[in-house]
Design a protein around this motif. Sequence first.
Motif, mmCIF file in Angstrom:
data_model
loop_
_atom_site.group_PDB
_atom_site.id
_atom_site.type_symbol
_atom_site.label_atom_id
_atom_site.label_comp_id
_atom_site.label_asym_id
_atom_site.label_seq_id
_atom_site.Cartn_x
_atom_site.Cartn_y
_atom_site.Cartn_z
ATOM 1 N N HIS A 12 0.802 -1.218 0.000
ATOM 2 C CA HIS A 12 0.000 0.000 0.000
ATOM 3 C C HIS A 12 0.835 1.268 0.000
ATOM 4 C CE1 HIS A 12 -3.709 -2.138 0.177
ATOM 5 N NE2 HIS A 12 -3.389 -2.762 1.294
ATOM 6 N N ASP A 28 -10.953 6.185 9.100
ATOM 7 C CA ASP A 28 -9.744 5.380 9.069
ATOM 8 C C ASP A 28 -10.002 4.228 8.109
ATOM 9 O OD1 ASP A 28 -11.406 3.635 10.485
ATOM 10 O OD2 ASP A 28 -10.481 4.083 12.418
ATOM 11 N N SER A 29 -9.258 3.143 8.250
ATOM 12 C CA SER A 29 -9.452 1.992 7.370
ATOM 13 C C SER A 29 -10.153 0.874 8.132
ATOM 14 C CB SER A 29 -8.097 1.508 6.822
ATOM 15 O OG SER A 29 -8.286 0.451 5.898
ATOM 16 N N ILE A 34 -4.388 4.722 10.111
ATOM 17 C CA ILE A 34 -3.617 4.974 8.896
ATOM 18 C C ILE A 34 -2.146 5.138 9.288
ATOM 19 C CG2 ILE A 34 -3.333 6.457 6.885
ATOM 20 C CD1 ILE A 34 -6.042 5.017 7.012
ATOM 21 N N THR A 59 -5.643 1.705 -0.041
ATOM 22 C CA THR A 59 -6.498 0.715 0.596
ATOM 23 C C THR A 59 -7.885 1.290 0.908
ATOM 24 O OG1 THR A 59 -6.535 -0.955 2.353
ATOM 25 C CG2 THR A 59 -5.747 1.238 2.959
ATOM 26 N N SER A 60 -8.672 0.496 1.610
ATOM 27 C CA SER A 60 -10.012 0.909 2.030
ATOM 28 C C SER A 60 -9.908 2.121 2.974
ATOM 29 C CB SER A 60 -10.686 -0.251 2.756
ATOM 30 O OG SER A 60 -11.937 0.119 3.263
ATOM 31 N N ALA A 158 -13.160 -4.031 1.622
ATOM 32 C CA ALA A 158 -13.630 -2.849 2.331
ATOM 33 C C ALA A 158 -14.546 -3.305 3.458
ATOM 34 C CB ALA A 158 -14.392 -1.925 1.385
ATOM 35 N N TYR A 175 -12.986 -8.149 6.468
ATOM 36 C CA TYR A 175 -12.397 -8.065 5.134
ATOM 37 C C TYR A 175 -12.366 -9.434 4.453
ATOM 38 C CZ TYR A 175 -10.643 -3.234 5.515
ATOM 39 O OH TYR A 175 -10.523 -1.874 5.605
ATOM 40 N N PHE A 273 -0.052 -1.542 6.296
ATOM 41 C CA PHE A 273 -1.213 -1.784 7.160
ATOM 42 C C PHE A 273 -1.042 -3.080 7.940
ATOM 43 C CE2 PHE A 273 -2.572 1.522 4.418
ATOM 44 C CZ PHE A 273 -3.469 2.259 5.165
#
Length: 314
Positions: A12, A28-29, A34, A59-60, A158, A175, A273
């Motif tokens: 990523h 955030d993800s 992050i 990324t998501s 996501a 996920y 991540f």
Amino acid sequence: MTFPARIDVHQHIVPPIWAQTLAAHGLDSGGWAIPAWSPTDAIAMMDQQGIATGVLSVTSPGVHLGSDAQARDLARAVNEYGAEVVRDHPGRFGHFASVPLPDVDGALVETAHALDTLGADGVVLMSNAHGRYLGDPDFEPLWAEIDRRGATVFVHPAQPPMPLLPGTPAPLADYVFDTTRTALNLVLNGVMSRYPNMRVILSHGGGFLPYAAYRFSGLTSTVVDRERNAEDILRDLKRFYFDTALAASPSALPALLAFAEPGHVLYGSDWPFAPQDAGTYYNHYLETYPDYAPGQAEAIDRGNAEALFPRLVR
């Protein structure tokens, strides 16, 4: 056993404008912070993990945070940033371009710009776009264009359209589910059979798709859609490519290798991540797996990715 320098198809990038925009929206993800990112840090990690090239992606939650206009601008900004990183570090990076689904018109424009002008290696799609999965009929023009170009799509999970479990960030459990859900949606809605020229990579070993593939094929052909036989469903499920990010474990790797077509398993790290310690953890299992066919380990590390991305052949 020695391994060739890897091509990491699941790595990523954190463009500053993307991180700033998420912070401004309080996002955030999927409950995952992050992390900091720089090309220097990425290359240091890659050198330590035996990775020659990282194919970068956002990324998501991706680039569409609610407004089509803002999503188009953000997609263009992160893709320009990614292309600059690739230009500045020849051979060390590639990139998958972000597109602003569910804005199909915007996604078509950005796909053309990214592939034709920026030289992107493909596009990254989130597994769902505000609750709409990738087999949605409204997304058909994008799939038709991707297929026309024979392009590669990297599907990243996501957060599914449901509340997070308390204390359970979406990357930990949800996920895996959402990758499987969108892959099955693509097959049941006929996308994988209608568009034979595109290549679709599923993150994290395809979620639990390899483990459950025969459940999907058997029940679809006997309960869901009797016009389709189990072999047709399996053929479409086997069209997917899979990366090994967080999936090279003693239980997951045998299922993945038993299911995936030859040449369809690619190395992935999910850095930053997934921290470098996680990469080391899964690399150990990948490197010590006892049942590879001759040449299979080297193909996962590099050869299979070279077939998808000829510009990375060395």
